[in-house]
Design an enzyme around this catalytic site. Structure first.
Site, PDB file in Angstrom:
ATOM      1  CE1 TYR A   1      16.451  49.038 166.496  1.00  0.00           C
ATOM      2  CE2 TYR A   1      17.778  47.037 166.370  1.00  0.00           C
ATOM      3  CZ  TYR A   1      16.671  47.722 166.862  1.00  0.00           C
ATOM      4  OH  TYR A   1      15.801  47.072 167.705  1.00  0.00           O
TER       5      TYR A   1
ATOM      6  CE  LYS B   1      16.562  49.429 169.951  1.00  0.00           C
ATOM      7  NZ  LYS B   1      15.459  49.928 170.798  1.00  0.00           N
TER       8      LYS B   1
END
Length: 264
Positions: free
Chosen positions: A159, A163
């Site tokens: 994740y 990002k």
């Protein structure tokens, strides 16, 4: 409800809009006059969110959209443009965050790929489909939802990498889209009280003490930042990252506390 109406006549598409930051963003933009296409992989949940907003007199439609599927994305973008006559704002909020395995070497290819595909490549699919419509509107804006995980280590390897990639995509796309009259910016939230924390309220309360402003974020805090960057108030802003994190990345609260306790 805000009295500001910066989005009268604007067509807006929000991904991951069934709950949390996405739902708050759909509500905020609709309150400011936007016609909002609230999309989510959970189409039924998106419709419940939209129906609740329609009961308040807001113009919000719902559609199922799986950002991991190009055809689904293109159908949602076309649906929004057809419904509203134009697409002026895209908010890329859909994301996936798999928990880390105890040992890094136990990470699976499948979990890594899914986080990147939904969080990063999904935003790319949406931008690619929406950009011609945004350029045609004459006031197009893209707001991507990033994370402080792209800036520091807060866990969640895949994740966080996704990002960080989204922050880079924001900058490179801003350079390309500027000549077409489209602005592209990033909101970088810290910890936000959403359903992802359900059942972990004690942990959320402990996290609160790390924030200089003394609380974690609410979805409405992020929605307000999105509304600013999507509006003409930010007409000379593109390729930037607006950190909305209660001071977390600016102040090392734990370090300060340790120093003060030691008397150093």
């Amino acid at each position: 409800m805000t009295d500001t109406r910066r989005f009268d006549g604007h067509g807006v598409l929000v991904t991951g809009a069934a709950r949390g930051i996405g739902a708050a963003t759909a509500r905020r933009l609709a309150e400011e006059g936007a016609r909002v296409y609230a999309t989510d992989v959970d189409g039924a949940a998106a419709e419940r969110t939209a129906a609740a907003l329609r009961e308040r007199g807001l113009e919000v439609r719902a559609a199922e959209c799986d950002v991991a599927d190009r055809a689904s994305v293109e159908a949602a973008v076309a649906g929004a443009a057809d419904a509203f006559g134009s697409l002026d704002v895209l908010v890329n909020n859909a994301a996936r965050c798999a928990p880390d395995t105890p040992a890094f070497e136990d990470d699976s290819d499948e979990e890594w790929a899914l986080d990147l595909d939904i969080t990063l490549t999904g935003a790319h699919r949406c931008c690619r489909a929406a950009l011609p419509h945004l350029a045609a509107s004459g006031r197009g804006a893209i707001v991507n939802i990033g994370s402080v995980n792209a800036l520091q280590d807060y866990g969640n390897h895949a994740y966080s990498a996704a990002k960080a990639g989204l922050a880079s995509l924001t900058r490179t796309l801003a350079g390309h889209a500027a000549a077409r009259g489209v602005r592209v910016n990033l909101v970088v939230p810290g910890t936000v009280r959403t359903s992802a924390w359900r059942g972990r309220e004690a942990a959320l309360d402990r996290v609160r003490g790390l924030y200089p402003l003394g609380r974690v974020g609410e979805p409405e805090d992020i929605a307000a930042a999105v509304a600013f960057l999507a509006s003409r108030d930010a007409a000379w802003i593109t390729g930037t990252a607006l950190t909305v994190d209660g001071g977390l990345t600016a102040v090392n609260t734990g370090f300060r506390a340790a120093v003060q306790e030691s008397g150093a």
